[in-house]
Structures are given as structure tokens and as C-alpha cells.
Design a protein around this motif. Sequence first.
Motif, PDB file in Angstrom:
ATOM      1  N   ASN A 108       0.855  -1.187   0.000  1.00 31.38           N
ATOM      2  CA  ASN A 108       0.000   0.000   0.000  1.00 31.38           C
ATOM      3  C   ASN A 108       0.895   1.242   0.000  1.00 31.38           C
ATOM      4  O   ASN A 108       0.827   2.103   0.882  1.00 31.38           O
ATOM      5  CB  ASN A 108      -0.969   0.008   1.182  1.00 31.38           C
ATOM      6  CG  ASN A 108      -2.009   1.101   1.081  1.00 31.38           C
ATOM      7  OD1 ASN A 108      -2.282   1.616   0.001  1.00 31.38           O
ATOM      8  ND2 ASN A 108      -2.584   1.476   2.222  1.00 31.38           N
ATOM      9  N   LYS A 111      -9.763 -11.131   2.124  1.00 33.26           N
ATOM     10  CA  LYS A 111      -9.101  -9.867   2.431  1.00 33.26           C
ATOM     11  C   LYS A 111      -7.791  -9.723   1.656  1.00 33.26           C
ATOM     12  O   LYS A 111      -7.183 -10.725   1.251  1.00 33.26           O
ATOM     13  CB  LYS A 111      -8.818  -9.783   3.934  1.00 33.26           C
ATOM     14  CG  LYS A 111     -10.061  -9.737   4.806  1.00 33.26           C
ATOM     15  CD  LYS A 111      -9.686  -9.641   6.280  1.00 33.26           C
ATOM     16  CE  LYS A 111     -10.924  -9.574   7.151  1.00 33.26           C
ATOM     17  NZ  LYS A 111     -10.569  -9.484   8.598  1.00 33.26           N
ATOM     18  N   THR A 116      -5.311  -7.716   3.109  1.00 28.90           N
ATOM     19  CA  THR A 116      -4.349  -7.195   4.068  1.00 28.90           C
ATOM     20  C   THR A 116      -3.012  -7.899   3.855  1.00 28.90           C
ATOM     21  O   THR A 116      -2.953  -8.981   3.245  1.00 28.90           O
ATOM     22  CB  THR A 116      -4.815  -7.436   5.503  1.00 28.90           C
ATOM     23  OG1 THR A 116      -4.901  -8.866   5.724  1.00 28.90           O
ATOM     24  CG2 THR A 116      -6.179  -6.805   5.762  1.00 28.90           C
ATOM     25  N   HIS A 128       2.682  -5.783  12.071  1.00 28.45           N
ATOM     26  CA  HIS A 128       2.633  -4.388  12.523  1.00 28.45           C
ATOM     27  C   HIS A 128       3.901  -3.967  13.256  1.00 28.45           C
ATOM     28  O   HIS A 128       3.921  -2.934  13.913  1.00 28.45           O
ATOM     29  CB  HIS A 128       1.385  -4.113  13.373  1.00 28.45           C
ATOM     30  CG  HIS A 128       0.115  -4.430  12.646  1.00 28.45           C
ATOM     31  ND1 HIS A 128      -0.257  -3.778  11.496  1.00 28.45           N
ATOM     32  CD2 HIS A 128      -0.848  -5.356  12.880  1.00 28.45           C
ATOM     33  CE1 HIS A 128      -1.412  -4.271  11.071  1.00 28.45           C
ATOM     34  NE2 HIS A 128      -1.780  -5.231  11.887  1.00 28.45           N
ATOM     35  N   ASP A 163       6.854  -6.342   8.802  1.00 25.10           N
ATOM     36  CA  ASP A 163       5.959  -6.051   7.687  1.00 25.10           C
ATOM     37  C   ASP A 163       6.735  -5.757   6.402  1.00 25.10           C
ATOM     38  O   ASP A 163       6.357  -6.209   5.316  1.00 25.10           O
ATOM     39  CB  ASP A 163       5.065  -4.858   8.022  1.00 25.10           C
ATOM     40  CG  ASP A 163       3.946  -5.206   8.993  1.00 25.10           C
ATOM     41  OD1 ASP A 163       3.854  -6.375   9.404  1.00 25.10           O
ATOM     42  OD2 ASP A 163       3.164  -4.309   9.345  1.00 25.10           O
TER      43      ASP A 163
END
Length: 240
Positions: free
Chosen positions: A112, A155, A157, A173, A178
Motif C-alpha cells: 500500500n 481480504k 491485508t 505491525h 511487515d
Amino acid sequence: MSTPASVSRSLSAVAWARQIGVFDLETTGVDVVHDRIVTAHVGLLAADGTVLRRGDWLADPGVEIPAAATAVHGVTTARAQADGRPAREVVAEVVAALRSLFGAGVPVVAYNAPYDFSLLKHEALRHGVAPITAPGPVVDPLVIDKAVDRYRKGKRTLEAVAAHYAVDLIGAHDACADAVAAGRVAQAIAARHARTLPAEAHTLHDAQIGWARDQAESLTEYFVRIGRIDPVVDGSWPIR
């Protein structure tokens, strides 16, 4: 973190996946203009997903870290104030680390990407650091996965997509966890879809601009159909 077995397949045909930078931020919130960096990671991965180089930062953001943000990444205001470095120093070093990778022609993976690069831009402007206004080449596994497997349910994510591509994500996180997982996901996608993805980083970068725009338009149309207020989704990529 273990290296996914799929990464070793077909990467010889995908030049951009042979050595990649990775980048992630954990922050005080989700507003890219006003929220602040708490932790950051910039690293370098080999073709097999091995970590070749890493840089990790903990910043004192200069504001209270909301409880909701602490619940996500685990960093409290007290810890950031006690152990974190001045935000301006952290921002300047993260920008420099990314500039070094881009300057060497190394593509940087960010899941993202518009979130991380946009927030970093506004942090740089806030602290008087020359911002990266046109990052590239960037590899965004979220955009690529939606493009190559558009109709897959579930999803998107990082945790869900990592599981789909058999990439371990331990300690989600955490900026380092990540970032590395996102890099390995990008390499796993490259291995699985080597025949359909552009081989060169700059060609892939340009393709993602169009894919992100199309994905935003599709999501906007969906929001209109369900009657959501303010349905327009910004498809700017890799920075807003």
C-alpha cells in the motif's frame, strides 16, 4: 521469518525481483497529512528473500501516540519519549536511505505504497527535510496482487496476502516484520506470475500506476452502488 519456497522459482525471468529494497512505517494514525512516524524500516533483500541490509528507527513523534495506534504496533508515548530519537533526525535518515536505494536503481517494495510514501513526504515537509516527491521504481504487492488475481475472494491485508503466498509474517505491525514480509510476497508473486508481469522495474512501476487507477475506479463504482457517502477513492500511486 522463513524464506518462502516459491521465491526461488522463475526469478531469473523477473529482473526487478532479484534484489529489492523494502520499506514500512508504523505511525500515530492513518491520516497521511497529520499523523507522525513512530517506527520505520528500510532494508535490502536478496533474490531468495535473505535480509542483506537493514535499518530500523524509533522516533519520538512529538505528539501523544493514541491508544488505538499503540494497540496496533505496541509503542507507547512513554517509550517513544524515552527511547526514540528526534523525529527530524529519523525522517532525514529514512529519506536518505530510500534515496540511496532509488539512486542505485534498486526497486523498493512498500505494501500500500501511497500510504507510506505520502506520510513520509508530509513528515519531511513538516521537519524541513527535502521530500521524496516522485519515488521510483516502487513495487506494491497490494496493487500487483489485485491485478494478477483480481477475482480471488477474501481480504487483501498484508497478513492475508502473505498467507496466500506462503510467506511467514511473524510479529505483524512491526515495521521490520511487515517490510520484509512485503518484500518476500513481492518475490513470491514474481515467481508465480513471471510470464505475465513486466520483467523490468520501471516498466512494472508504470504498469502499477494504471492498475491502481483502475482499481480505485472499480472500488468507487462499488461504493456508489451500495450508497456510500463520499465514494470517490483516490487512485494516485505511488504517492498522493
